[in-house]
Design a protein around this motif. Sequence first.
Motif, mmCIF file in Angstrom:
data_model
loop_
_atom_site.group_PDB
_atom_site.id
_atom_site.type_symbol
_atom_site.label_atom_id
_atom_site.label_comp_id
_atom_site.label_asym_id
_atom_site.label_seq_id
_atom_site.Cartn_x
_atom_site.Cartn_y
_atom_site.Cartn_z
ATOM 1 N N LEU A 127 33.668 18.777 19.898
ATOM 2 C CA LEU A 127 34.924 18.152 20.289
ATOM 3 C C LEU A 127 34.926 17.819 21.781
ATOM 4 C CD1 LEU A 127 37.679 17.216 19.328
ATOM 5 C CD2 LEU A 127 38.530 19.545 19.644
ATOM 6 N N GLN A 128 34.389 18.714 22.598
ATOM 7 C CA GLN A 128 34.296 18.454 24.038
ATOM 8 C C GLN A 128 33.501 17.186 24.320
ATOM 9 O OE1 GLN A 128 32.688 22.412 25.121
ATOM 10 N NE2 GLN A 128 34.213 22.460 26.749
ATOM 11 N N GLN A 129 32.455 16.968 23.522
ATOM 12 C CA GLN A 129 31.565 15.836 23.763
ATOM 13 C C GLN A 129 32.207 14.496 23.444
ATOM 14 O OE1 GLN A 129 28.228 17.162 21.397
ATOM 15 N NE2 GLN A 129 27.275 18.239 23.120
ATOM 16 N N ALA A 130 33.391 14.521 22.824
ATOM 17 C CA ALA A 130 34.117 13.278 22.564
ATOM 18 C C ALA A 130 34.805 12.755 23.817
ATOM 19 C CB ALA A 130 35.147 13.495 21.450
ATOM 20 N N PHE A 131 34.776 13.550 24.891
ATOM 21 C CA PHE A 131 35.438 13.184 26.142
ATOM 22 C C PHE A 131 34.407 13.130 27.264
ATOM 23 C CE2 PHE A 131 38.451 15.413 23.471
ATOM 24 C CZ PHE A 131 39.609 14.658 23.572
ATOM 25 N N PRO A 132 34.643 12.319 28.297
ATOM 26 C CA PRO A 132 33.788 12.372 29.484
ATOM 27 C C PRO A 132 33.800 13.785 30.077
ATOM 28 C CG PRO A 132 35.248 10.468 29.569
ATOM 29 C CD PRO A 132 35.703 11.301 28.420
ATOM 30 N N ALA A 133 32.653 14.241 30.563
ATOM 31 C CA ALA A 133 32.533 15.618 31.053
ATOM 32 C C ALA A 133 33.574 15.946 32.115
ATOM 33 C CB ALA A 133 31.124 15.848 31.599
ATOM 34 N N SER A 134 33.892 14.976 32.955
ATOM 35 C CA SER A 134 34.845 15.226 34.041
ATOM 36 C C SER A 134 36.293 15.248 33.560
ATOM 37 C CB SER A 134 34.690 14.151 35.118
ATOM 38 O OG SER A 134 34.957 12.864 34.584
ATOM 39 N N GLU A 135 36.515 14.823 32.322
ATOM 40 C CA GLU A 135 37.879 14.736 31.795
ATOM 41 C C GLU A 135 38.078 15.600 30.559
ATOM 42 O OE1 GLU A 135 38.744 10.648 31.077
ATOM 43 O OE2 GLU A 135 37.900 9.983 32.987
ATOM 44 N N ALA A 136 37.149 16.489 30.263
ATOM 45 C CA ALA A 136 37.227 17.289 29.040
ATOM 46 C C ALA A 136 38.498 18.144 29.041
ATOM 47 C CB ALA A 136 36.001 18.179 28.903
#
Length: 299
Positions: free
Chosen positions: A211-220
């Motif tokens: 689920l985290q990987q669905a977002f940019p790392a800086s905006e997780a």
Amino acid sequence: MPEKLDDKLVIAISSRALFNLDESHQVFQNQGLQAYSDYQVAREEDPLEPGEAFPLVHKLLRLNTLSGTGQQVEVVLLSRNSADTGLRVFNSIEHYGLAINRAAFCGGESPWRYINAFGCQLFLSSEAEDVRNALECGVAAATLVSGGRQETGNEQLRFAFDGDAVLFSDEAERVYKSEGLEAFTASEKAAARQPLAGGPFKPFLSALQRLQQAFPASEAPIRTALVTARSAPAHERVIRTLRAWNIRIDESIFLGGLDKTEFLRAYQADVFFDDQQTHCESAREHIATGHVPHGVANS
């Protein structure tokens, strides 16, 4: 074609974890089932107060509005209420605007048997027996033991996990329990390059990472932390285990036996999972805490 939940993070939660049902539960205990039913039906238009898991559920459902790729999280209600007495629960869900559409009302029976049918990766309840049964079915589960509903004030959803018997198996903890700290340290140092087996929360942590990987790392909007009593040199096996699993955890805190509570508060955990009752008791007044009744500490 029937809808499937295979591609979602599915969380099951009991009605007593989501809402504060203490008052009505007292009616049930003191006056019986019929009085409880009459009490709930008479008040079914009165919204229930939020319970211990309410802030966590609110943040989980908020992820669906942030992803921009459709519904990523599904929360399922599993309740010992009947559909009749459970109407107040569903009315409360609607009152608070929670996007919870699926439920099982089991009329006094334990609802845990539906966790696999719904494809749940986590079950949160106030009933320890239901939690144990869920764990035996291979689903991450915890008994919520918090002293009250907690709000962190942080929009990011922050999970904190103990290591042994939660993320990892209890194999190392068994050495500690039977032979002491010195033997544990020596054993872990010798096995530093041998990955630990997975514990009950490994699949849930893996699902969180997807689920985290669905977002940019800086905006997780999700952050994870390992908060463990381990210290060097027993840290190396943990690090190598996560590497072997190809699972990234955002923060790892090796406390060497220090009390975890202040570190959990500093991390601003939304929920903390631990197998040790003593750690849960220490944290519960400050952090939403889930006891994981698994492993040698709970034998």
